[in-house]
Design a protein around this motif. Structure first.
Motif, PDB file in Angstrom:
ATOM      1  N   GLY A 195      37.992   2.769  77.809  1.00 49.89           N
ATOM      2  CA  GLY A 195      37.503   2.252  78.976  1.00 49.89           C
ATOM      3  C   GLY A 195      36.422   3.057  79.744  1.00 49.89           C
ATOM      4  N   LYS A 196      36.415   2.954  80.869  1.00 51.85           N
ATOM      5  CA  LYS A 196      35.216   3.735  81.721  1.00 51.85           C
ATOM      6  C   LYS A 196      35.537   4.968  81.867  1.00 51.85           C
ATOM      7  CE  LYS A 196      32.290   3.136  85.419  1.00 51.85           C
ATOM      8  NZ  LYS A 196      31.214   3.667  84.776  1.00 51.85           N
ATOM      9  N   HIS A 197      37.077   5.193  81.878  1.00 48.59           N
ATOM     10  CA  HIS A 197      37.353   6.721  82.424  1.00 48.59           C
ATOM     11  C   HIS A 197      37.269   7.422  81.070  1.00 48.59           C
ATOM     12  CE1 HIS A 197      40.707   4.709  80.160  1.00 48.59           C
ATOM     13  NE2 HIS A 197      41.151   5.959  79.787  1.00 48.59           N
ATOM     14  N   CYS A 198      36.734   7.000  79.772  1.00 41.32           N
ATOM     15  CA  CYS A 198      36.732   8.007  78.499  1.00 41.32           C
ATOM     16  C   CYS A 198      35.480   8.349  78.193  1.00 41.32           C
ATOM     17  CB  CYS A 198      37.456   7.096  77.454  1.00 41.32           C
ATOM     18  SG  CYS A 198      37.718   8.050  76.009  1.00 41.32           S
ATOM     19  N   PRO A 199      35.172   9.687  78.501  1.00 42.64           N
ATOM     20  CA  PRO A 199      33.740  10.333  77.751  1.00 42.64           C
ATOM     21  C   PRO A 199      33.645  10.210  76.275  1.00 42.64           C
ATOM     22  CG  PRO A 199      35.202  12.108  78.908  1.00 42.64           C
ATOM     23  CD  PRO A 199      35.902  10.796  79.007  1.00 42.64           C
ATOM     24  N   ARG A 200      34.875  10.625  75.791  1.00 40.25           N
ATOM     25  CA  ARG A 200      34.670  10.270  74.222  1.00 40.25           C
ATOM     26  C   ARG A 200      34.460   8.895  73.722  1.00 40.25           C
ATOM     27  NH1 ARG A 200      36.609  14.851  71.298  1.00 40.25           N
ATOM     28  NH2 ARG A 200      37.763  16.331  72.722  1.00 40.25           N
ATOM     29  N   CYS A 201      34.960   7.757  74.354  1.00 42.71           N
ATOM     30  CA  CYS A 201      34.541   6.361  73.957  1.00 42.71           C
ATOM     31  C   CYS A 201      32.903   6.225  74.214  1.00 42.71           C
ATOM     32  CB  CYS A 201      35.537   5.446  74.944  1.00 42.71           C
ATOM     33  SG  CYS A 201      36.882   5.575  74.631  1.00 42.71           S
ATOM     34  N   LYS A 202      32.468   6.837  75.405  1.00 39.48           N
ATOM     35  CA  LYS A 202      31.056   6.594  75.592  1.00 39.48           C
ATOM     36  C   LYS A 202      30.294   7.353  74.516  1.00 39.48           C
ATOM     37  CE  LYS A 202      32.086   5.823  80.328  1.00 39.48           C
ATOM     38  NZ  LYS A 202      32.295   6.499  81.408  1.00 39.48           N
ATOM     39  N   LYS A 203      30.646   8.572  74.104  1.00 42.60           N
ATOM     40  CA  LYS A 203      29.799   9.144  72.987  1.00 42.60           C
ATOM     41  C   LYS A 203      29.780   8.188  71.986  1.00 42.60           C
ATOM     42  CE  LYS A 203      29.705  13.474  70.434  1.00 42.60           C
ATOM     43  NZ  LYS A 203      30.324  14.649  70.364  1.00 42.60           N
ATOM     44  N   TYR A 204      30.902   7.671  71.401  1.00 41.68           N
ATOM     45  CA  TYR A 204      31.218   6.908  70.277  1.00 41.68           C
ATOM     46  C   TYR A 204      30.292   5.531  70.324  1.00 41.68           C
ATOM     47  CZ  TYR A 204      33.760   5.226  66.035  1.00 41.68           C
ATOM     48  OH  TYR A 204      34.072   4.559  64.956  1.00 41.68           O
ATOM     49  N   LEU A 205      30.313   5.082  71.595  1.00 39.44           N
ATOM     50  CA  LEU A 205      29.858   3.580  71.578  1.00 39.44           C
ATOM     51  C   LEU A 205      28.057   4.002  71.666  1.00 39.44           C
ATOM     52  CD1 LEU A 205      32.041   1.942  74.101  1.00 39.44           C
ATOM     53  CD2 LEU A 205      31.877   1.649  71.471  1.00 39.44           C
ATOM     54  N   ASN A 206      27.777   5.009  72.088  1.00 38.58           N
ATOM     55  CA  ASN A 206      26.339   5.371  72.291  1.00 38.58           C
ATOM     56  C   ASN A 206      26.090   5.526  70.933  1.00 38.58           C
ATOM     57  OD1 ASN A 206      26.094   5.509  74.859  1.00 38.58           O
ATOM     58  ND2 ASN A 206      26.359   7.718  75.425  1.00 38.58           N
ATOM     59  N   THR A 207      26.642   6.151  69.916  1.00 38.70           N
ATOM     60  CA  THR A 207      26.272   6.457  68.470  1.00 38.70           C
ATOM     61  C   THR A 207      26.360   4.926  68.023  1.00 38.70           C
ATOM     62  OG1 THR A 207      27.192   8.455  68.334  1.00 38.70           O
ATOM     63  CG2 THR A 207      26.691   7.382  66.291  1.00 38.70           C
ATOM     64  N   LEU A 208      27.333   4.256  67.979  1.00 42.18           N
ATOM     65  CA  LEU A 208      27.269   2.957  67.651  1.00 42.18           C
ATOM     66  C   LEU A 208      26.013   2.040  67.990  1.00 42.18           C
ATOM     67  CD1 LEU A 208      28.584   0.396  66.226  1.00 42.18           C
ATOM     68  CD2 LEU A 208      29.894  -0.101  68.189  1.00 42.18           C
ATOM     69  N   ASN A 209      25.569   2.038  69.540  1.00 42.53           N
ATOM     70  CA  ASN A 209      24.416   1.346  69.866  1.00 42.53           C
ATOM     71  C   ASN A 209      23.106   1.799  69.264  1.00 42.53           C
ATOM     72  OD1 ASN A 209      23.614  -0.702  71.925  1.00 42.53           O
ATOM     73  ND2 ASN A 209      22.449   1.006  72.743  1.00 42.53           N
ATOM     74  N   GLU A 210      23.161   3.206  68.928  1.00 39.08           N
ATOM     75  CA  GLU A 210      22.060   3.574  67.942  1.00 39.08           C
ATOM     76  C   GLU A 210      21.860   3.184  66.722  1.00 39.08           C
ATOM     77  OE1 GLU A 210      22.246   7.902  68.190  1.00 39.08           O
ATOM     78  OE2 GLU A 210      21.945   7.804  70.683  1.00 39.08           O
ATOM     79  N   MET A 211      23.028   2.883  66.019  1.00 44.05           N
ATOM     80  CA  MET A 211      23.243   2.329  64.620  1.00 44.05           C
ATOM     81  C   MET A 211      23.274   0.329  64.684  1.00 44.05           C
ATOM     82  SD  MET A 211      26.145   4.706  63.169  1.00 44.05           S
ATOM     83  CE  MET A 211      25.996   4.063  61.421  1.00 44.05           C
ATOM     84  N   ARG A 212      23.142   0.016  65.756  1.00 45.38           N
ATOM     85  CA  ARG A 212      23.317  -1.328  65.768  1.00 45.38           C
ATOM     86  C   ARG A 212      22.186  -2.131  64.746  1.00 45.38           C
ATOM     87  NH1 ARG A 212      21.053  -1.411  70.048  1.00 45.38           N
ATOM     88  NH2 ARG A 212      19.443  -2.893  69.877  1.00 45.38           N
ATOM     89  N   ALA A 213      21.257  -1.805  64.771  1.00 49.11           N
ATOM     90  CA  ALA A 213      20.188  -2.392  63.699  1.00 49.11           C
ATOM     91  C   ALA A 213      20.698  -2.026  62.270  1.00 49.11           C
ATOM     92  CB  ALA A 213      18.961  -1.715  63.848  1.00 49.11           C
ATOM     93  N   ALA A 214      21.174  -1.097  61.907  1.00 50.33           N
ATOM     94  CA  ALA A 214      21.722  -0.878  60.419  1.00 50.33           C
ATOM     95  C   ALA A 214      22.847  -1.802  60.162  1.00 50.33           C
ATOM     96  CB  ALA A 214      22.084   0.726  60.383  1.00 50.33           C
ATOM     97  N   TRP A 215      23.878  -1.733  61.302  1.00 48.57           N
ATOM     98  CA  TRP A 215      25.130  -2.775  61.049  1.00 48.57           C
ATOM     99  C   TRP A 215      24.480  -3.958  60.904  1.00 48.57           C
ATOM    100  CZ3 TRP A 215      30.228  -1.528  60.044  1.00 48.57           C
ATOM    101  CH2 TRP A 215      30.205  -0.291  60.022  1.00 48.57           C
ATOM    102  N   ALA A 216      23.562  -4.545  61.770  1.00 49.10           N
ATOM    103  CA  ALA A 216      23.024  -5.868  61.596  1.00 49.10           C
ATOM    104  C   ALA A 216      22.514  -6.174  60.226  1.00 49.10           C
ATOM    105  CB  ALA A 216      22.232  -6.361  62.869  1.00 49.10           C
TER     106      ALA A 216
END
Length: 172
Positions: free
Chosen positions: A42-63
């Motif tokens: 959730g919003k309170h977790c800085p590690r989650c944000k780091k992970y999800l930022n990486t996922l967002n950068e990789m979005r096209a590769a996954w698609a």
């Protein structure tokens, strides 16, 4: 009583989550693509944000590899929308993950340390990869924020599994 953990190869029954920017996200059961489902704290977790930022950068590769991406937490719509706006996440972001849904996924559940951490119980990280039939080829759950699959390695492995029709593992 601990929640039973998911069985690799089992079909994930369809789960529906509210989408932060409107509508719904459904994962599990038959779909046209493979699915990467990420459960975050959730919003309170800085590690989650780091992970999800990486996922967002990789979005096209996954698609490009034929994967739909769905991300969900127990957060409120307001918290999910705030994170999506702040970080510019373009994947499907769900909110309102219920404790029943957490139990279905088999993720670990935590009570917040304070009201500032979260409004109620929240899920610890989980990463699931589903085939088109909804079967779980990858189940990765953690009881804390510091352990998650590295997304580049996971994508590479899933491309190999798809191309070579590899089975799910870990059922012995």
């Amino acid at each position: 009583m601990p929640t039973p953990k998911p069985t690799p190869g089992s079909i994930l029954s369809p789960l529906t989550f509210a989408r932060a920017n409107g509508g719904e996200i459904t994962v599990g059961g038959p779909s046209k693509n493979w699915t990467l489902l990420v459960v975050y704290r959730g919003k309170h977790c800085p590690r989650c944000k780091k992970y999800l930022n990486t996922l967002n950068e990789m979005r096209a590769a996954w698609a490009d590899a034929g994967f739909d991406i769905a991300v969900v937490s127990a957060d409120s719509q307001e918290k999910a929308q705030a994170d999506q706006a702040e970080f510019g996440w373009d994947f499907d972001l769900g909110y309102g993950l219920t404790e029943d849904q957490m139990a279905t996924l088999g993720v670990y559940v935590t009570e917040p340390l304070s009201p500032q951490e979260a409004d109620g119980c929240f899920a610890e990280p989980g990463v699931f990869v589903l085939r088109e039939d909804g079967s779980q080829i990858i189940v990765s759950i953690s009881n804390g924020p510091a352990v998650r699959p590295e997304l580049g390695e996971l994508l590479d492995g899933m491309i190999f599994n798809k191309q070579n029709d590899r089975p799910h593992r870990g059922t012995v």
